[in-house]
Design an enzyme around this catalytic site. Structure first.
Site: not given
Length: 265
Positions: A100-102, A248
């Site tokens: 997720t994300s990074s 997000h």
């Protein structure tokens, strides 16, 4: 490296690497997501890498991490897979990665730099593989390699340009490339929505597939599924999910991941 090994492993136990977001941790991601109960049911091994940066982000922008066996976070994570296979009995022919994300960015990096290790990846709210690198970010920053231009969705390339970047990580590799599943929310204000199409462009070139169709309200209301190449949602080389109005980050769909990875039917 944090590992979850269920009491009863499958005879050929798959390995899933689950990578956390910035300001997160391996321990936190293990509870935010719900892979562990599924591991108990299906007998797969879970690896949760933990970022060493003070901001909790992963290095997705250095030359080292974007090079096969070049060092950096990517090689460290690849080594975790080999260790888990040797120590816990995991099957190196069934290794998968998600984040997720990074962690989504790192998932793209792992699939790009180590196509010989991973069979498939599932990405939640990330950016194209190499996006922070080509935008001029450096891994000496902390968080490592943050790029406003990339995060804001201002960086665009042709599909071939993106694909050439991915192929450059492991020159001479001619084997099978991992299948990819991409999730992104249209209201993402951290890693903006244009990154979704750029990511699909990138992997469509790497995998050599073209868009074959969209399906609204799949797997749920407001999500639009896009399939590239032949096959269904669980067999196509590349599948995207655009989540209308979702910010997000897109919630993790663990059961869909297992189906895409071929662990469940």
């Amino acid at each position: 490296m944090y590992v979850y090994v269920p009491k009863k492993l499958a005879s050929l136990a798959p390995i899933i690497v689950a990578i956390h977001h910035c300001q997160g941790s391996a321990q936190g991601y293990s509870t935010e997501t719900h892979y562990q109960p599924l591991a108990d049911t299906h007998g797969f091994i879970l690896i949760y890498p933990n970022s060493r940066s003070s901001g909790g982000c992963f290095d997705v922008s250095s030359t080292a991490t974007l090079t096969h066996n070049g060092g950096g976070d990517s090689q460290t994570i690849a080594n975790m897979v080999k260790y888990a296979a040797t120590t816990y009995g995991g099957d190196l022919d069934h290794v998968f990665v998600t984040g997720t994300s990074s962690g989504a960015m790192m998932t793209n990096v792992m699939v790009g730099a180590y196509p010989d290790v991973f069979k498939a990846g599932s990405v939640y709210s990330g950016v194209p593989d190499g996006c922070f690198y080509v935008s001029g970010a450096t891994a000496t920053q902390d968080p490592p390699g943050w790029s406003n231009a990339c995060a804001n969705g201002q960086l665009t390339h042709t599909a071939k340009e993106w694909g050439d970047m991915v192929r450059s990580y492991y020159p001479g590799y001619n084997g099978t490339r991992p299948r990819m599943q991409i999730f992104h929310g249209t209201a993402d204000q951290t890693l903006h929505y244009p990154n979704y199409q750029e990511t699909l462009k990138e992997w469509s070139d790497v995998l050599g597939v073209s868009k074959t169709g969209d399906k609204a309200n799949t797997p749920q209301s407001g999500y639009t599924q896009t399939i590239y190449g032949d096959g269904t949602t669980t067999t196509a080389q590349l599948v995207g999910y655009s989540a209308q109005g979702v910010g997000h980050t897109v919630p993790v769909h663990e059961s869909m991941d297992l189906a895409f990875f071929g662990i469940t039917s």
